[in-house]
Design a protein around this motif. Structure first.
Motif, PDB file in Angstrom:
ATOM      1  N   ALA A 104       0.676  -1.066   0.061  1.00  0.00           N
ATOM      2  CA  ALA A 104      -0.036   0.085   0.016  1.00  0.00           C
ATOM      3  C   ALA A 104       0.953   1.162   0.019  1.00  0.00           C
ATOM      4  O   ALA A 104       0.595   2.250  -0.404  1.00  0.00           O
ATOM      5  CB  ALA A 104      -0.949  -0.126   1.414  1.00  0.00           C
ATOM      6  N   LEU A 105       2.025   1.034   0.804  1.00  0.00           N
ATOM      7  CA  LEU A 105       3.070   2.275   0.880  1.00  0.00           C
ATOM      8  C   LEU A 105       3.555   2.418  -0.695  1.00  0.00           C
ATOM      9  O   LEU A 105       3.746   3.805  -1.006  1.00  0.00           O
ATOM     10  CB  LEU A 105       4.284   1.920   1.511  1.00  0.00           C
ATOM     11  N   LYS A 108       0.807   4.195  -2.725  1.00  0.00           N
ATOM     12  CA  LYS A 108       0.632   5.723  -2.286  1.00  0.00           C
ATOM     13  C   LYS A 108       1.682   6.608  -3.074  1.00  0.00           C
ATOM     14  O   LYS A 108       1.224   7.452  -3.444  1.00  0.00           O
ATOM     15  CB  LYS A 108       0.850   5.704  -0.710  1.00  0.00           C
ATOM     16  N   ARG A 109       2.819   5.934  -2.873  1.00  0.00           N
ATOM     17  CA  ARG A 109       3.836   6.930  -3.542  1.00  0.00           C
ATOM     18  C   ARG A 109       3.716   7.043  -5.109  1.00  0.00           C
ATOM     19  O   ARG A 109       3.602   8.080  -5.612  1.00  0.00           O
ATOM     20  CB  ARG A 109       5.318   6.364  -3.446  1.00  0.00           C
ATOM     21  N   VAL A 113      -1.580   9.464  -3.690  1.00  0.00           N
ATOM     22  CA  VAL A 113      -2.811   9.693  -2.878  1.00  0.00           C
ATOM     23  C   VAL A 113      -2.212   9.532  -1.544  1.00  0.00           C
ATOM     24  O   VAL A 113      -1.051   9.022  -1.181  1.00  0.00           O
ATOM     25  CB  VAL A 113      -3.852   8.733  -3.080  1.00  0.00           C
ATOM     26  N   SER A 114      -3.102   9.894  -0.367  1.00  0.00           N
ATOM     27  CA  SER A 114      -2.667   9.533   1.132  1.00  0.00           C
ATOM     28  C   SER A 114      -2.476   8.069   1.385  1.00  0.00           C
ATOM     29  O   SER A 114      -3.061   7.169   0.492  1.00  0.00           O
ATOM     30  CB  SER A 114      -3.936  10.128   1.865  1.00  0.00           C
ATOM     31  N   TYR A 115      -1.890   7.733   2.430  1.00  0.00           N
ATOM     32  CA  TYR A 115      -1.554   6.422   2.888  1.00  0.00           C
ATOM     33  C   TYR A 115      -3.233   5.748   2.890  1.00  0.00           C
ATOM     34  O   TYR A 115      -3.087   4.635   2.474  1.00  0.00           O
ATOM     35  CB  TYR A 115      -0.692   6.233   3.995  1.00  0.00           C
ATOM     36  N   THR A 117      -5.949   6.260   1.957  1.00  0.00           N
ATOM     37  CA  THR A 117      -6.593   5.882   0.608  1.00  0.00           C
ATOM     38  C   THR A 117      -5.881   4.972  -0.198  1.00  0.00           C
ATOM     39  O   THR A 117      -6.642   3.949  -0.672  1.00  0.00           O
ATOM     40  CB  THR A 117      -6.493   7.285  -0.310  1.00  0.00           C
ATOM     41  N   ALA A 118      -4.471   4.917  -0.447  1.00  0.00           N
ATOM     42  CA  ALA A 118      -3.934   3.944  -1.123  1.00  0.00           C
ATOM     43  C   ALA A 118      -4.222   2.308  -0.290  1.00  0.00           C
ATOM     44  O   ALA A 118      -4.333   1.461  -1.298  1.00  0.00           O
ATOM     45  CB  ALA A 118      -2.412   4.228  -0.918  1.00  0.00           C
ATOM     46  N   TRP A 119      -4.185   2.386   0.962  1.00  0.00           N
ATOM     47  CA  TRP A 119      -4.614   1.184   1.814  1.00  0.00           C
ATOM     48  C   TRP A 119      -5.869   0.550   1.475  1.00  0.00           C
ATOM     49  O   TRP A 119      -6.078  -0.575   1.215  1.00  0.00           O
ATOM     50  CB  TRP A 119      -4.329   1.437   3.272  1.00  0.00           C
ATOM     51  N   HIS A 122      -5.862  -0.802  -2.364  1.00  0.00           N
ATOM     52  CA  HIS A 122      -5.244  -2.065  -2.203  1.00  0.00           C
ATOM     53  C   HIS A 122      -5.949  -3.106  -1.692  1.00  0.00           C
ATOM     54  O   HIS A 122      -5.969  -4.209  -2.339  1.00  0.00           O
ATOM     55  CB  HIS A 122      -3.925  -1.760  -1.400  1.00  0.00           C
TER      56      HIS A 122
END
Ligand SMILES: [Zn+2]
Length: 311
Positions: A104-105, A108-109, A113-115, A117-119, A122
């Motif tokens: 997820a990290l 994010k990169r 997007v924010s962590y 959101t990415a999490w 995912h």
């Protein structure tokens, strides 16, 4: 070696991906095709007669029969998303093309997007892969093994049933030359006859020929109409036997993936989806290019979680 064919096969390049799915309109059209390949049908009255209000990802299909309005993502995993569809598609692309999974990290990169959101993205894409994997059963010759998440893999009987580990079944169906065809990784409540019986009924076709080591609970595959062939291994560790080579290889890869990508994973809560997502990619490893389009379809068709994720 087959491995090299897999490693060196062409995937889909970033420019290619962007040419096909770079705009909201392209993504919206792909979602529409995935959800209604034979044309839109009203989810309420099943009528095909409709007109379209709005455009792009925000378009609504209004039924001529009952006036019900349906969005592109209504009733799906992507419903109520605040993200552009193109962000979802980019996430799908990145996840599908990453050899050993993507954290997820990293997402994010790459997406900006924010962590959280990415999490969540995912997690939802993993869930879509898990739903797809749930629909198919193994058949033919199957190797079965017990395995655990959240700790070192045990070398033999002593580690079985260890505390703080998530037990799961690793099953690989093989084709003629003993190469793996399909993989199933399923969380189980434990290595009991009851758990294995339930698992086998849900995941194996009757008549499947199942090989395992002598762990007692595996005899329960007979409840699903399967033929069980336990290996008598004496002093040898079953995992050292050539018959278990592929299960071992797969579990080794899984461990690398989890160590690299999911180190902060709350195993017990999300393990089932992570395992199934790993199997999803493994089962489609011969077609890295096609995987993008297939995952788009599977995400577009996936059902929302119940209850909805709170994160
Ligand atoms: Zn209708």
């Amino acid at each position: 070696m087959t491995t090299n064919h897999i490693q060196f096969q062409p995937g889909m390049s970033i420019p290619e991906f962007l040419a096909s799915f770079g705009t909201e309109a392209q993504c919206a059209e792909a979602v529409r095709q995935a959800r209604w390949p034979q044309g839109f049908r009203c989810p309420r009255c099943d009528s095909a007669e409709h007109y379209v209000v709005g455009h792009g990802a925000r378009k609504l299909f209004q039924c001529n029969g009952c006036r019900h309005q349906t969005s592109l993502t209504a009733g799906s995993l992507m419903e109520h998303t605040k993200l552009p569809l193109s962000t979802w598609f980019l996430a799908i692309y990145l996840i599908s093309q990453a050899k050993t999974g993507l954290s997820a990290l990293a997402l994010k990169r790459q997406l900006g997007v924010s962590y959280p959101t990415a999490w969540l993205l995912h997690q939802k894409i993993n869930r879509a892969m898990a739903q797809r994997e749930d629909t198919h059963r193994l058949r033919g010759a199957v190797q079965l093994d017990d395995a655990y998440l959240g700790g070192e893999r045990s070398g033999g009987k002593a580690g079985r049933g260890s505390e703080n580990k998530v037990p799961f079944v690793a099953a690989v169906s093989l084709y003629d030359k003993g190469h793996p065809l399909y993989l199933k990784l399923s969380m189980v409540s434990g290595f009991t006859s009851k758990a294995i019986s339930q698992w086998a009924k849900a995941n194996l076709e009757p008549g499947t020929c199942v090989r395992s080591d002598g762990l007692g609970c595996f005899t329960a595959v007979a409840d699903a109409g399967c033929i069980h062939m336990p290996m008598v291994v004496g002093d040898l560790l079953p995992r050292d036997l050539p018959e278990f080579k592929w299960v071992n290889t797969v579990l080794g890869n899984l461990k690398t993936t989890l160590a690299g990508a999911y180190h902060s994973l709350n195993y017990r809560k999300y393990a089932a989806n992570y395992l199934a997502a790993f199997a999803y990619r493994f089962n489609r490893r011969f077609d890295l290019r096609g995987l993008v389009a297939r995952l788009i379809v599977d995400v577009a068709r996936a059902k929302p979680a119940s209850p909805p994720a709170s994160e």
